[in-house]
Design an enzyme around this catalytic site. Structure first.
Site, mmCIF file in Angstrom:
data_model
loop_
_atom_site.group_PDB
_atom_site.id
_atom_site.type_symbol
_atom_site.label_atom_id
_atom_site.label_comp_id
_atom_site.label_asym_id
_atom_site.label_seq_id
_atom_site.Cartn_x
_atom_site.Cartn_y
_atom_site.Cartn_z
ATOM 1 N N SER A 33 4.179 1.889 8.663
ATOM 2 C CA SER A 33 3.914 0.788 7.527
ATOM 3 C C SER A 33 5.234 0.685 6.546
ATOM 4 C CB SER A 33 2.751 1.547 6.468
ATOM 5 O OG SER A 33 1.417 1.656 7.332
ATOM 6 N N HIS A 38 0.980 -1.204 0.044
ATOM 7 C CA HIS A 38 -0.208 0.044 -0.075
ATOM 8 C C HIS A 38 0.912 1.132 -0.058
ATOM 9 C CE1 HIS A 38 0.155 -0.293 4.439
ATOM 10 N NE2 HIS A 38 0.421 1.085 4.682
ATOM 11 N N ASN A 44 -8.525 -5.661 7.636
ATOM 12 C CA ASN A 44 -7.768 -4.445 8.031
ATOM 13 C C ASN A 44 -7.959 -4.409 9.535
ATOM 14 O OD1 ASN A 44 -6.126 -2.562 7.768
ATOM 15 N ND2 ASN A 44 -7.782 -1.040 7.026
ATOM 16 N N TRP A 45 -6.780 -4.064 10.058
ATOM 17 C CA TRP A 45 -6.562 -4.106 11.588
ATOM 18 C C TRP A 45 -7.321 -5.267 12.341
ATOM 19 C CZ3 TRP A 45 -4.164 0.505 12.715
ATOM 20 C CH2 TRP A 45 -4.361 1.450 11.629
ATOM 21 N N ASP A 60 1.286 -7.871 2.135
ATOM 22 C CA ASP A 60 1.376 -6.277 1.976
ATOM 23 C C ASP A 60 2.837 -5.997 2.070
ATOM 24 O OD1 ASP A 60 0.950 -3.858 1.918
ATOM 25 O OD2 ASP A 60 -0.379 -3.550 3.557
#
Length: 725
Positions: free
Chosen positions: A651, A82, A209-210, A218
């Protein structure tokens, strides 16, 4: 006094699990014996050499709001899928959909350049606290204080950036207690090497997600280039791969439960130094409004994107970002409530207050500062609705955002460079123009007009003392969907802001020239820019007050703590020490710290977001694990958990073992840990990482990425003959 307080916060560290986002300088002041006991196998000075201002930590690089890590001496950087999404989207079209299919450059000539992509390699850190504070005139009011500090920061940055290809910032720690000049080399030629298919890089989508358990790959690999002489240079076919002094070799054996790991990176913002009432405001106002406004924007983008294949690609990047912020806000709300974080902060704050009262005159300024901070928060709360909505005007609809940007650029460039807003200074022009150009790829007019319609509707519902004058002037004071939609259609039909060549011309024009264009969207942008400028002035005054008050209060907090206290995240290089371990999210449930290919296949439905690509499922179902099987799991591990202290900006952070070898790539936190931004809870503080063995399995068994594996030192011998499968 400052040095004494800093040392108080850095005395021999007790066992703190993963708590603390430590600066490079702080690592050297932590107890080496404690670090060895945790699992660090290299000397702390190898992490950071203060004499040179560099070390292994410099292998973690800033990739524009995310983190990356060098994994070869030839400029290869691993980060999140991402985080590389902008480059992937830039080269995607309905006929060549790299977002869906992924991409592998079989040779260097095939690597895809990213417009505006940058890699910043840290070079040094210098304490400039005395210089900054000395710049504030005696008796300055809060706005003058802010302006004086900002000007000094700009001057320090300008001096630092006299060297070519240098990117500097003055970072603020503990609300203004300390200031550090951060110096980095900026590499301007960044190219995509490998991105997995979207259904690997985003496996589980927003549903997962989360969350945990997770089976998401990812990750993506990019490469930084320089001119042949090693200096930073824009894209050129004559450029060569960057020679990285520090990089993280891949630990092909991976990790197992209870292993020591470190997460290095550039965490964005945390809020642990806030007062309880300031935290409560985020709980009662900020996050609910994000859920409301961003949730509506997501629904609009999804609905319009489904009507048009090209439109779906155009909104993909914005939609991905909005989804992440939206779900994060929900996690913050749940976590603040579940962890009773505001209540705990009240208790901690009261303990400091009572302790400070016993100190008499020594802590009188700290107690007074706290009272003033509380009063300031009360004033801010009253103006929240208008200010939040006005700020969202440039975050959602691209048309008004572009128009306001060129308008503000023109107004700011009429001033001397050091008097401009930081984002419009000359040093920012290349980035700004890259963004103005890159936004063309993100424009989808049907969706954009609906986003503007939603914004106008909200603005026209504000009270009489909360009006946004630009909206009233261009759309009226009362909402009629038919009338507003017609005005928006006319505005977009008559504008040249959305035409790339014309917009780039506008970026070099004066306010008078822009006004003379009689462009309806630009006229709205010019009026909106005036209100954004006024809002910035209000926020500058508040920030000036905070810079005056917060340091006094933090002195008391640090002195009262009597143990290591890492400063809040501020997008500077940090490291957190952790262990690989699972957790219990609720009564009766225990989560193990690793997931596998088998677990990924078990989730497979054949439909988004659980649609394993055929080329991946075929190899996984055949159990062609290669050398990447974990002997304990008897499977290829996909993701793993650790108790690292991370947040947004981490990230893409490298997760490395005690030898300094890469064992994974951080990409998320668990749902129960989202409110970690306000306080570390060792019971649920878990970050989520892609296991290096899954990355290598993808490159080896699925992609047959022979050249890349050789460069990474994973595959030896003559070039592999690809099997027919």
């Amino acid at each position: 006094m400052k040095k004494t307080l800093l040392l108080l916060s850095l005395i021999a560290a007790p066992a703190l699990a993963g708590e603390g986002k430590w600066t490079p300088q702080q690592v050297l002041e932590l107890d080496p014996a404690w670090l060895r006991a945790q699992g660090l196998q290299i000397p702390p000075k190898k992490l950071w050499d203060p004499q040179r201002g560099t070390g292994l930590l410099a292998g973690a690089v800033n990739v524009g709001g995310c983190t990356g890590a060098f994994i070869s001496a030839s400029g290869l950087v691993i980060t999140n899928h991402h985080c590389a999404f902008g480059i992937i989207q830039e080269h995607s079209s309905p006929k060549r959909d790299l977002i869906t299919d992924g991409y592998l450059a079989s040779k260097r000539e095939d690597e895809l350049p990213g417009k505006g992509a940058r890699v910043q390699v840290p070079r040094s850190f210098k304490d400039v606290t005395k210089d900054v504070l000395a710049a504030v005139p005696a008796g300055a009011d809060d706005l003058a204080r802010y302006k004086a500090i900002e000007l000094k920061q700009k001057e320090l940055v300008a001096e630092c950036e006299k060297r070519p290809a240098t990117r500097c910032q003055v970072a603020t720690f503990d609300g203004g207690l300390n200031y550090t000049l951060v110096d980095a080399v900026e590499l301007a030629d960044v190219r995509l090497v490998y991105a997995p298919p979207r259904s690997v890089g985003e496996y589980g989508g927003e549903e997962d997600n989360w969350m945990w358990p997770r089976h998401t790959g990812d990750f993506a690999i990019i490469r930084a280039y320089t001119a042949p002489d090693g200096t930073s240079a824009p894209y050129s076919d004559k450029n060569v791969p960057y020679k990285a002094e520090f990089f993280f070799p891949l630990a092909t054996e991976g990790v197992k439960p209870n292993d020591f790991v470190m997460v290095l990176g550039y965490p964005g913002r945390t809020y642990r130094a806030l007062l309880a009432d300031e935290m409560a405001s985020r709980q009662s106002q900020v996050y609910p409004r994000i859920r409301d406004v961003y949730g509506e924007a997501i629904r609009i983008l999804e609905a319009e994107g489904e009507k048009d294949a090209a439109g779906k690609i155009a909104v993909a990047s914005q939609l991905k970002s909005l989804h992440n912020v939206y779900k994060n806000a929900g996690g913050q709300l749940e976590g603040l409530k579940r962890g009773h974080i505001v209540e705990k902060q009240h208790t901690a704050e009261n303990a400091v207050t009572e302790w400070a009262k016993k100190g008499g005159a020594k802590w009188a300024d700290a107690l007074k500062a706290r009272e003033e901070l509380l009063a300031l928060q009360g004033e801010t709360t009253k103006l929240f609705e208008r200010e939040f909505l006005l700020g969202s005007a440039t975050r959602l609809a691209r048309g008004p955002a572009l128009a306001a940007t060129v308008a503000r650029l023109a107004a700011e460039h009429a001033k001397p460079d050091l008097e401009r807003r930081p984002e419009f200074m000359d040093r920012e022009l290349p980035r700004l123009k890259d963004r103005l150009e890159r936004e063309q790829k993100n424009l989808f007019l049907a969706a954009d007009k609906r986003l503007l319609l939603a914004f106008v509707k909200r603005a026209q519902a504000l009270g009489p003392n909360e009006r946004i004058a630009a909206v009233d002037a261009h759309f009226g004071k009362t909402f009629s969907e038919k009338d507003v939609a017609a005005k928006i259609d006319a505005m977009y039909a008559g504008t040249k802001v959305l035409t790339l060549d014309e917009r780039m011309k506008m970026a070099g024009e004066t306010v008078a020239q822009l006004t003379a264009r009689k462009d309806p969207l630009l006229a709205f942008g010019l009026d909106l820019a005036k209100e954004l400028d006024a809002l910035d002035d209000i926020e500058d005054r508040r920030d000036g007050a905070t810079l005056r008050l917060r340091p006094e209060w933090r002195k008391a907090v640090l002195a009262h703590a009597g143990k290591p206290v890492a400063p809040d995240a501020n997008s500077t290089l940090r490291v957190t020490f952790a262990k690989v371990q699972g957790y219990s999210p609720r009564d009766g449930a225990i989560y193990t710290p690793q997931t596998t290919l088998s677990g990924m296949l078990a989730k497979h439905t054949g439909e988004e977001p659980f649609d394993v690509p055929e080329k991946v499922s075929k190899v996984a179902e055949a159990k062609r694990f290669g050398t990447w099987m974990d002997p304990r799991l008897k499977d290829v591990p996909v993701d793993f958990l650790a108790d690292a202290d991370t947040t947004g900006g981490n990230s893409g952070s490298p997760t490395v073992n005690g030898k300094g070898q890469l064992v994974g790539v951080n990409f998320d936190r668990v749902w129960e840990n989202v409110a970690n931004d306000f306080g570390y809870n060792p019971d649920v503080a878990r970050n989520v990482n892609v296991d290096v063995r899954y990355i290598l399995w993808m490159l080896d068994q699925v992609e047959d990425a022979d050249a890349l594996l050789r460069e990474l030192g994973v595959r030896k011998g003559p070039p592999m003959v690809r099997e027919t499968r």
